[in-house]
Design a protein around this motif. Structure first.
Motif, mmCIF file in Angstrom:
data_model
loop_
_atom_site.group_PDB
_atom_site.id
_atom_site.type_symbol
_atom_site.label_atom_id
_atom_site.label_comp_id
_atom_site.label_asym_id
_atom_site.label_seq_id
_atom_site.Cartn_x
_atom_site.Cartn_y
_atom_site.Cartn_z
ATOM 1 N N UNK A 59 0.849 -1.194 0.000
ATOM 2 C CA UNK A 59 0.000 0.000 0.000
ATOM 3 C C UNK A 59 0.878 1.235 0.000
ATOM 4 N N UNK A 60 0.656 2.090 -0.979
ATOM 5 C CA UNK A 60 1.351 3.373 -1.039
ATOM 6 C C UNK A 60 0.624 4.299 -0.071
ATOM 7 N N UNK A 61 1.270 4.660 1.032
ATOM 8 C CA UNK A 61 0.634 5.481 2.066
ATOM 9 C C UNK A 61 0.633 6.954 1.701
ATOM 10 N N UNK A 62 1.711 7.425 1.111
ATOM 11 C CA UNK A 62 1.830 8.785 0.588
ATOM 12 C C UNK A 62 2.996 8.767 -0.396
ATOM 13 N N UNK A 63 3.438 9.925 -0.862
ATOM 14 C CA UNK A 63 4.489 9.949 -1.878
ATOM 15 C C UNK A 63 5.780 9.266 -1.440
ATOM 16 N N UNK A 64 6.060 9.238 -0.151
ATOM 17 C CA UNK A 64 7.348 8.694 0.285
ATOM 18 C C UNK A 64 7.254 7.545 1.290
ATOM 19 N N UNK A 65 6.060 7.017 1.564
ATOM 20 C CA UNK A 65 5.917 5.911 2.516
ATOM 21 C C UNK A 65 5.108 4.771 1.906
ATOM 22 N N UNK A 66 5.623 3.556 2.099
ATOM 23 C CA UNK A 66 5.016 2.374 1.507
ATOM 24 C C UNK A 66 4.937 1.285 2.584
ATOM 25 N N UNK A 67 3.773 0.649 2.704
ATOM 26 C CA UNK A 67 3.566 -0.463 3.640
ATOM 27 C C UNK A 67 3.630 -1.759 2.854
ATOM 28 N N UNK A 68 4.355 -2.745 3.389
ATOM 29 C CA UNK A 68 4.579 -4.027 2.727
ATOM 30 C C UNK A 68 4.100 -5.165 3.606
ATOM 31 N N UNK A 69 3.563 -6.203 2.979
ATOM 32 C CA UNK A 69 3.279 -7.459 3.657
ATOM 33 C C UNK A 69 3.819 -8.555 2.747
ATOM 34 N N UNK A 70 4.735 -9.366 3.295
ATOM 35 C CA UNK A 70 5.355 -10.440 2.512
ATOM 36 C C UNK A 70 5.262 -11.745 3.281
ATOM 37 N N UNK A 71 5.447 -12.828 2.554
ATOM 38 C CA UNK A 71 5.489 -14.143 3.190
ATOM 39 C C UNK A 71 6.916 -14.674 3.073
ATOM 40 N N UNK A 72 7.493 -14.961 4.220
ATOM 41 C CA UNK A 72 8.843 -15.519 4.265
ATOM 42 C C UNK A 72 8.801 -16.745 5.167
ATOM 43 N N UNK A 73 9.156 -17.875 4.606
ATOM 44 C CA UNK A 73 9.177 -19.107 5.390
ATOM 45 C C UNK A 73 7.833 -19.458 5.989
ATOM 46 N N UNK A 74 6.748 -19.157 5.284
ATOM 47 C CA UNK A 74 5.414 -19.487 5.768
ATOM 48 C C UNK A 74 4.841 -18.492 6.758
ATOM 49 N N UNK A 75 5.566 -17.409 7.021
ATOM 50 C CA UNK A 75 5.099 -16.390 7.966
ATOM 51 C C UNK A 75 4.879 -15.065 7.255
ATOM 52 N N UNK A 76 3.761 -14.404 7.550
ATOM 53 C CA UNK A 76 3.505 -13.073 7.010
ATOM 54 C C UNK A 76 4.245 -12.052 7.875
#
Length: 158
Positions: free
Chosen positions: A38-55
């Motif tokens: 999610x692009x929060x504003x021009x300079x901030x971005x929120x990420x959700x990833x899956x690594x090793x079965x964990x979000x």
């Protein structure tokens, strides 16, 4: 901090490669481990990833952005890391994309080495999928041409 680097040449002009990269919310289309962005504003971005079965989720701040040249970021929450993606003109129809990521490894050496190998593989796969996406379309899904200068809190639109 461990450092990961990868480079790929893409058969599209630099502005197309750059513009697509600025569309962070499309990253799940070419990064298999990225669940949501999610692009929060021009300079901030929120990420959700899956690594090793964990979000895992975190927020990044873009600390410098120069259209058709590079984007630099750092984490402001979650796993500590910083990164840079640069775009270099190879010829009128080709761009070299180079990604550098440094991250804090707060785990045992053997686990860290395994994680580094996994991350290197994920970055390589993501860049290959990014190239396939762009070369099949020949145009980005959009693009943000703003500039973010080092040491400022304000993005400058051009």
């Amino acid at each position: 901090m461990p450092r990961l680097e990868n480079t790929i040449d893409i058969k599209v002009p630099v502005n197309i490669a750059y513009n697509q990269w600025t569309q962070f919310e499309t990253f799940p289309n070419f990064m298999s481990s990225v669940l949501q962005v999610k692009q929060l504003d021009d300079s901030h971005v929120w990420w959700q990833v899956e690594i090793g079965g964990h979000a895992i989720e975190w927020e990044t701040e873009i600390i410098e952005q120069v259209p058709d040249d590079h984007i630099a970021w750092r984490s402001v929450s979650g796993p500590r890391h910083l990164g840079l993606v640069s775009f270099k003109h190879v010829d009128i129809h080709a761009t070299r994309v180079h990604v550098e990521i440094e991250y804090e490894a707060d785990m045992k050496a053997e686990v860290s080495a395994t994680m580094t190998g996994l991350l290197e593989q994920k970055i390589s796969e993501a860049l290959t999928c990014y190239r396939q996406l762009l070369e099949s379309r020949k145009r980005p899904a959009g693009g943000w041409r703003g500039r973010i200068a080092v040491g400022t809190d304000n993005a400058v639109r051009h």
